[in-house]
Design a protein around this motif. Structure first.
Motif, PDB file in Angstrom:
ATOM      1  N   ASP A  51       0.845  -1.283   0.068  1.00  0.00           N
ATOM      2  CA  ASP A  51       0.045  -0.149   0.199  1.00  0.00           C
ATOM      3  C   ASP A  51       0.741   1.264  -0.159  1.00  0.00           C
ATOM      4  O   ASP A  51       1.732   1.379   1.058  1.00  0.00           O
ATOM      5  N   THR A  83      -6.780   3.796  -1.851  1.00  0.00           N
ATOM      6  CA  THR A  83      -6.960   2.263  -1.299  1.00  0.00           C
ATOM      7  C   THR A  83      -8.237   1.483  -1.502  1.00  0.00           C
ATOM      8  O   THR A  83      -8.323   0.425  -2.030  1.00  0.00           O
ATOM      9  N   MET A  87      -7.950  -1.434  -4.034  1.00  0.00           N
ATOM     10  CA  MET A  87      -7.928  -2.891  -3.547  1.00  0.00           C
ATOM     11  C   MET A  87      -9.135  -3.269  -4.112  1.00  0.00           C
ATOM     12  O   MET A  87      -9.190  -4.720  -4.330  1.00  0.00           O
ATOM     13  N   TRP A 104     -12.834   6.299   0.075  1.00  0.00           N
ATOM     14  CA  TRP A 104     -12.797   5.746   1.718  1.00  0.00           C
ATOM     15  C   TRP A 104     -14.255   6.459   2.005  1.00  0.00           C
ATOM     16  O   TRP A 104     -14.801   5.539   2.884  1.00  0.00           O
ATOM     17  N   TYR A 210      -1.223  -8.633   1.188  1.00  0.00           N
ATOM     18  CA  TYR A 210      -1.363  -6.858   1.171  1.00  0.00           C
ATOM     19  C   TYR A 210      -0.615  -6.371   2.627  1.00  0.00           C
ATOM     20  O   TYR A 210      -0.966  -6.962   3.725  1.00  0.00           O
ATOM     21  N   TRP A 211       0.141  -5.458   2.328  1.00  0.00           N
ATOM     22  CA  TRP A 211       0.773  -4.988   3.362  1.00  0.00           C
ATOM     23  C   TRP A 211       0.516  -3.241   3.360  1.00  0.00           C
ATOM     24  O   TRP A 211       0.791  -2.609   2.697  1.00  0.00           O
ATOM     25  N   PRO A 212      -0.083  -2.985   4.719  1.00  0.00           N
ATOM     26  CA  PRO A 212      -0.785  -1.532   4.636  1.00  0.00           C
ATOM     27  C   PRO A 212       0.230  -0.627   5.290  1.00  0.00           C
ATOM     28  O   PRO A 212      -0.033   0.819   5.291  1.00  0.00           O
ATOM     29  N   ASN A 213       1.132  -1.103   5.959  1.00  0.00           N
ATOM     30  CA  ASN A 213       1.902  -0.162   7.050  1.00  0.00           C
ATOM     31  C   ASN A 213       2.771   0.828   6.615  1.00  0.00           C
ATOM     32  O   ASN A 213       3.061   2.027   7.155  1.00  0.00           O
ATOM     33  N   ASP A 215       1.912   2.661   3.696  1.00  0.00           N
ATOM     34  CA  ASP A 215       1.027   3.635   3.495  1.00  0.00           C
ATOM     35  C   ASP A 215       0.662   4.573   4.968  1.00  0.00           C
ATOM     36  O   ASP A 215       0.509   5.799   4.742  1.00  0.00           O
ATOM     37  N   SER A 216       0.415   3.637   5.911  1.00  0.00           N
ATOM     38  CA  SER A 216       0.211   4.293   7.158  1.00  0.00           C
ATOM     39  C   SER A 216       1.608   5.399   7.665  1.00  0.00           C
ATOM     40  O   SER A 216       1.247   6.642   8.245  1.00  0.00           O
ATOM     41  N   ASP A 260      -1.031   0.073  -4.997  1.00  0.00           N
ATOM     42  CA  ASP A 260      -2.414   0.522  -5.224  1.00  0.00           C
ATOM     43  C   ASP A 260      -2.282   1.829  -5.614  1.00  0.00           C
ATOM     44  O   ASP A 260      -3.277   2.314  -6.387  1.00  0.00           O
TER      45      ASP A 260
END
Length: 390
Positions: A51, A83, A87, A104, A210-213, A215-216, A260
């Motif tokens: 992400d 996202t 996604m 979102w 899926y790896w979101p961190n 983006d965070s 994404d």
């Protein structure tokens, strides 16, 4: 501003390539530089989505990395480059106007509210929209890509977001196996374990991780912040070990790594808020939906002229105002007749933010959104993503 290339060079086309290989069918063409023929010899296809990992981020900050050295091609994301929409594209193989998850914050007319669509919550209250009489399946009305695939399918998601109502629809829990993880180490360890276990199976396997961190970190710290850079370096180290391990246990695996969307940093002086424009607020029937880089406006019919004039006079420096129906006609959201719910979910107008401006509102009780890293717009940093192949 970069318009999505749904003809043959976007993440939608990548999913067409994968879907064709797995025995399904997509209305979109396969990716121009990576057709399903490239996957013919692959027993396992593993798609890793990081992400926020934009192409420009990689080329600027990690040009000598083994990851960037294995970039096969540069693709566009979808619009909005966010996202929720992207996604859903990975999970369905469709563009936003086909799957009708544009952002979102998504307006759901059938419930009369603005939702946060991925957690499937009411934006105002934070409560789940799933009840005895309301189901995500009836609201979303989309088909999972996994329902079309031959062989086995596996999905790897953070434990915080796995198994919610949205996920149960787009991942189709009855036709694939979903694994939860809690850390970067366990993310790769779990995928490796599943690959090893299924290596002797006669069936083909499609795995989506899926790896979101990353983006965070971009959101909270910014793209260029040392903490974000350190996080990505750690991710690279784990990836390199992971790929080396797969070569040993499952050499017939094709690994595809993409994102994404990318992100762009916004300084405080370019963060704009609806509450600072009370005359504009009076023109609207609903809170803003969409994304800070592409807000959707629902405008009172009697106030259309006033709304357009206010934007032109006071905010034209920050973006270009477009009618939602005009963006649909110009194929910003996809190429084919839209989902019956799509048009009502993108608002009467969309504000395409220039440079690195954002435009936000807030409901009663919400704090001002001060994300440093933002996405959803049409800048090169947000729109271009890599396809990396091992």
């Amino acid at each position: 501003m970069i318009k999505p290339n749904y003809e043959n060079q976007s993440i939608v086309n990548l999913m067409s390539t994968i879907l064709t290989h797995m025995g399904g069918h997509s209305p979109y063409r396969e990716l121009e530089n990576f057709s399903s023929e490239k996957l013919t010899e692959a027993k396992n296809v593993l798609l890793l989505v990081v992400d926020g990992m934009g192409y420009n981020f990689l080329s600027k900050y990690f040009p000598k990395s083994f990851l960037f050295q294995n970039v096969k091609t540069k693709m566009t994301s979808i619009f909005p480059s966010t996202t929720a929409a992207a996604m859903t594209t990975f999970y369905t193989g469709l563009a936003p106007q086909d799957h009708a998850i544009p952002s979102w914050f998504t307006y759901l007319r059938e419930l009369g509210l603005i939702s946060t669509i991925l957690p499937f919550h009411n934006r105002a209250t934070g409560y789940s929209l799933q009840t005895k009489t309301v189901s995500a399946q009836n609201i979303l009305k989309i088909e999972s890509l996994f329902n079309q695939c031959d062989g086995n399918q596996f999905v790897f998601l953070p434990k915080e977001i796995a198994g919610n109502p949205y996920g149960n629809v787009v991942l189709s829990q009855t036709s694939q196996c979903s694994y939860k993880y809690g850390s970067l180490k366990s993310f790769f360890k779990t995928m490796l374990k599943v690959l090893k276990k299924n290596n002797k199976s006669q069936s083909s396997n499609f795995l989506l991780g899926y790896w979101p961190n990353f983006d965070s970190s971009c959101h909270s710290k910014g793209v260029a912040h040392p903490d974000t850079q350190n996080h990505f370096t750690l991710l690279l180290n784990h990836l390199e070990k992971f790929i080396h391990s797969i070569k040993q246990i499952s050499p017939q695996t094709k690994i595809l790594i993409t994102a994404d969307h990318g992100l762009i940093d916004t300084p405080p002086e370019r963060m704009l808020f609806l509450e600072d424009h009370p005359e504009l607020y009076k023109c609207l029937t609903l809170p803003l939906s969409g994304e800070p880089r592409a807000p959707f406006f629902y405008v009172r019919p009697a106030k259309v002229a006033q709304f357009e004039a206010y934007i032109q006079k006071n905010l034209s420096f920050a973006g270009d105002l477009k009618k939602g129906e005009d963006l649909i006609a110009a194929n910003y959201f996809g190429l084919f007749p839209s989902h019956p719910k799509f048009e009502e979910r993108i608002g009467d107008y969309v504000f395409l933010m220039r440079d690195n401006y954002i435009f936000n509102d807030r409901l009663e009780g919400e704090e001002r959104n001060l994300h440093i890293g933002n996405h959803g717009g049409l800048s090169e940093d947000e729109m271009f993503v890599p396809l990396i192949v091992f």
